[in-house]
Write a protein that holds these residues in place. Structure first.
Motif, mmCIF file in Angstrom:
data_model
loop_
_atom_site.group_PDB
_atom_site.id
_atom_site.type_symbol
_atom_site.label_atom_id
_atom_site.label_comp_id
_atom_site.label_asym_id
_atom_site.label_seq_id
_atom_site.Cartn_x
_atom_site.Cartn_y
_atom_site.Cartn_z
ATOM 1 N N THR A 6 0.972 -0.974 -0.058
ATOM 2 C CA THR A 6 0.285 -0.399 -0.006
ATOM 3 C C THR A 6 0.949 0.978 0.108
ATOM 4 O O THR A 6 1.966 1.077 0.529
ATOM 5 C CB THR A 6 -1.187 0.021 1.364
ATOM 6 O OG1 THR A 6 -0.295 0.363 2.011
ATOM 7 C CG2 THR A 6 -1.933 -0.985 1.334
ATOM 8 N N THR B 34 -9.320 -0.769 -1.217
ATOM 9 C CA THR B 34 -10.543 0.692 -0.518
ATOM 10 C C THR B 34 -10.475 1.462 -1.454
ATOM 11 O O THR B 34 -11.319 2.638 -0.799
ATOM 12 C CB THR B 34 -10.407 0.382 0.735
ATOM 13 O OG1 THR B 34 -10.496 -0.117 1.663
ATOM 14 C CG2 THR B 34 -10.948 1.627 1.992
ATOM 15 N N ARG C 105 -8.630 -6.123 1.384
ATOM 16 C CA ARG C 105 -8.865 -4.763 1.796
ATOM 17 C C ARG C 105 -8.544 -3.484 1.481
ATOM 18 O O ARG C 105 -8.620 -2.644 1.208
ATOM 19 C CB ARG C 105 -10.270 -5.216 3.087
ATOM 20 C CG ARG C 105 -11.570 -6.033 2.320
ATOM 21 C CD ARG C 105 -12.411 -5.620 3.661
ATOM 22 N NE ARG C 105 -12.929 -7.233 3.454
ATOM 23 C CZ ARG C 105 -14.013 -7.502 4.531
ATOM 24 N NH1 ARG C 105 -14.583 -6.779 5.723
ATOM 25 N NH2 ARG C 105 -15.130 -7.863 4.602
ATOM 26 N N GLN C 106 -6.978 -3.572 2.002
ATOM 27 C CA GLN C 106 -6.746 -2.166 1.996
ATOM 28 C C GLN C 106 -6.005 -1.824 0.656
ATOM 29 O O GLN C 106 -5.437 -1.138 0.755
ATOM 30 C CB GLN C 106 -5.032 -2.549 3.377
ATOM 31 C CG GLN C 106 -5.332 -2.647 4.573
ATOM 32 C CD GLN C 106 -3.835 -2.907 5.401
ATOM 33 O OE1 GLN C 106 -3.483 -1.315 5.736
ATOM 34 N NE2 GLN C 106 -3.680 -4.152 5.713
ATOM 35 N N ALA D 234 -14.229 0.688 -3.109
ATOM 36 C CA ALA D 234 -15.485 0.285 -1.613
ATOM 37 C C ALA D 234 -16.372 0.943 -2.027
ATOM 38 O O ALA D 234 -17.123 0.144 -1.730
ATOM 39 C CB ALA D 234 -14.019 0.638 -0.740
ATOM 40 N N ASP D 235 -16.723 1.774 -2.784
ATOM 41 C CA ASP D 235 -18.227 2.793 -2.595
ATOM 42 C C ASP D 235 -18.603 2.257 -3.947
ATOM 43 O O ASP D 235 -17.877 1.825 -4.853
ATOM 44 C CB ASP D 235 -17.679 4.491 -1.831
ATOM 45 C CG ASP D 235 -17.241 4.665 -2.686
ATOM 46 O OD1 ASP D 235 -17.472 5.151 -3.733
ATOM 47 O OD2 ASP D 235 -15.801 4.789 -2.771
ATOM 48 N N TYR E 238 -4.081 4.482 -4.095
ATOM 49 C CA TYR E 238 -4.391 3.859 -4.947
ATOM 50 C C TYR E 238 -2.845 3.203 -5.820
ATOM 51 O O TYR E 238 -2.085 4.356 -5.839
ATOM 52 C CB TYR E 238 -5.190 4.269 -6.267
ATOM 53 C CG TYR E 238 -5.034 2.823 -7.512
ATOM 54 C CD1 TYR E 238 -5.487 1.887 -7.379
ATOM 55 C CD2 TYR E 238 -3.991 3.918 -8.829
ATOM 56 C CE1 TYR E 238 -5.076 1.327 -8.328
ATOM 57 C CE2 TYR E 238 -4.639 2.812 -9.816
ATOM 58 C CZ TYR E 238 -4.898 1.818 -9.842
ATOM 59 O OH TYR E 238 -5.206 1.371 -10.392
#
Length: 539
Positions: free
Chosen positions: A254, A300, A296-297, A304-305, A266
């Motif tokens: 990340t 996200t 998930r990191q 995620a949305d 990103y």
């Protein structure tokens, strides 16, 4: 798990969400629209064209390459997915202005990004679906791409370099879809303009500053341009860009959101994979991603949305479809030892064996510390609350003073009034009235871009605090002694305030309650020990 598989699996498992966003009533005037707030909730007065990119993901998921997911019951039938793709394509055409462009942030915007990014999504569909794209849908796609390509060819985005690179990719894909050589020529010109902006350190300016996440975005679209055209001219610049990025990519794969102007954490997969065939350093990181996933990191920041799932879900699918052309080196990413300091970008990283420290003076002094892959400290900085309101060191400012010492760095800055941008009714009214015609929309956009450049902020992203001076004097010193890392802070200002320590260790927040500052002065020291413990001292 292989991260490319993990991310493709996530998109496949959430295809039902994309289909649920879509107006599926063929009698509806908004049939095929994926902007739920517009067609169903009626909380938006116009459809955001960027949502239609989710239709491209549905089209890709209809391909035989994803039959394994269908066999497991994770996906709708190929026929249903194709029909959802077709409806999205029809609505994309319905949203197009006569001059060829689209809206994203406000009605009448006629936006550069709103035009180019759906072009890329549907252009990749045209390329990767091949004969699975039926003749009627191919004609619709070619017609929309032709109008959008003509509009885009006459423009440049002078504010965001990643948008300029994306424009080159969009036009290259328009050339592939339509066969119009004018689009290839325009794509080449746009890519040349992009490459001319590269700084000596290797990054490309975004709204007048550096953003590490948008380095990845630019890498994605520059490499899609290379993939579509076969033009290898950008490769040297992309290798230089990745060499800039690599020391700041963390062991868990990340990056810090605070390492840039737009708070974009990103990390590229698609562009990285395409570059890996030409760059061993990129192949090393791809090797790490093929062996494990940040899970998930890693999702996200861009999936995620609903908005981001619709916008970007085609990227992991394309990476999965193109993965056989990616090169992987099993040794993973090799870090340079010692401090790597980027003066104009105002970020730094330290690597020594299993110890890794990431430091962002530009982002208010944010620090992360790792031993191996274990993130032991995540310290975005400090905040103060008191009679004068809230004060923060956050926000982008690459000119904060940093003095480098043998053991580390000393940042001297300030905690300024925490400011977040929310457009008022009046500003929305000005936007609405100012965009009634194409020429007035273009004039208004130029004024907005001038303001963003002057303030060095992506003002439409309300999650990004606006950096400001005044308030409290703040110093942060990083000292490295063997396997120990100490982050020492001192804050001075008006008394009677309360200090918020935002740092987290493996077990959670280091100071759960605000700390009283009756004298207006306080010192904190956070020491990361070699065994993973974090000690907090308050004076």
């Amino acid at each position: 798990m292989d991260d490319l598989h993990f991310q493709a699996d996530f998109v496949a498992a959430n295809a039902w969400r994309l289909m649920g966003l879509q107006d599926a009533n063929p009698l509806s005037p908004s049939y095929g629209c994926l902007h739920l707030a517009y067609w169903r909730d009626k909380t938006s007065e116009f459809p955001d064209a960027r949502f239609q990119e989710g239709g491209a993901a549905l089209g890709l998921l209809s391909l035989p390459a994803f039959d394994d997911w269908r066999d497991r019951g994770a996906l709708a039938s190929a026929e249903d997915l194709y029909q959802a793709f077709r409806a999205a394509l029809l609505n994309w055409r319905a949203q197009q202005y006569p001059e060829g462009c689209f809206d994203e942030w406000y009605k009448g915007e006629r936006g550069f990004a709103a035009t180019e990014f759906p072009m890329i999504a549907f252009g990749l569909c045209s390329l990767l679906m091949g004969d699975h794209l039926k003749a009627p849908e191919r004609k619709i796609l070619v017609d929309v791409m032709t109008g959008a390509g003509r509009w885009l060819s006459a423009r440049h985005d002078k504010v965001k370099a990643n948008h300029e690179a994306a424009g080159a990719a969009a036009l290259a894909l328009a050339w592939k879809a339509t066969g119009d050589e004018a689009f290839l020529k325009a794509a080449q010109g746009m890519m040349a303009d992009t490459l001319s902006r590269q700084t000596e350190e290797g990054w490309f300016p975004e709204v007048g500053g550096m953003d590490l996440g948008y380095c990845s975005v630019l890498l994605d679209y520059a490499m899609l341009y290379v993939q579509a055209t076969g033009d290898q001219g950008p490769l040297l610049a992309m290798r230089k860009l990745f060499a800039f990025m690599a020391p700041h990519i963390e062991p868990d794969l990340t990056i810090m959101a605070e390492a840039g102007l737009c708070l974009n954490p990103y990390v590229s997969r698609l562009g990285l994979g395409l570059l890996s065939a030409f760059d061993d350093e990129a192949a090393g990181l791809m090797g790490s991603l093929r062996q494990r996933s940040p899970a998930r990191q890693g999702l996200t920041p861009y999936l995620a949305d609903d908005l981001r799932l619709a916008r970007w879900s085609y990227l992991p699918l394309c990476a999965w479809l193109l993965k056989d052309g990616f090169k992987t080196l099993a040794d993973g990413l090799a870090y340079p030892q010692g401090w790597t300091k980027r003066q104009s970008a105002a970020i730094a990283a330290y690597h020594r064996n299993d110890l890794h420290v990431f430091f962002s003076p530009a982002g208010g002094g944010a620090v992360r510390v790792y031993h191996g892959r274990r993130r032991l400290l995540d310290d975005p900085g400090l905040a103060v609350t008191g009679p004068g309101g809230g004060f923060s060191g956050g926000g982008y400012d690459p000119e904060r003073a940093v003095a480098w010492q043998e053991s580390g760095g000393l940042l001297t800055s300030s905690l300024g009034p925490a400011g977040f941008f929310y457009p008022s009714f009046l500003s929305r009214l000005v936007l609405r009235l100012g965009c009634l015609t194409p020429w007035s929309s273009r004039l208004l956009r130029s004024l907005i871009d001038a303001y963003r450049l002057r303030k060095r902020t992506a003002i439409n992203q309300s999650a990004a605090p606006l950096a400001g001076g005044g308030g409290y004097v703040f110093t942060r010193k990083i000292a490295i002694d063997g396997g120990r890392v100490t982050v020492g802070d001192e804050v001075q200002g008006a008394g009677g305030a309360r200090l918020l320590c935002l740092a987290r260790g493996e077990q959670g927040v280091l100071a759960a309650e605000p700390l009283d500052m009756p004298s207006g002065k306080m010192r904190l020291a956070k020491t990361v020990l070699a065994d993973g413990r974090v000690e907090l001292e308050i004076a």
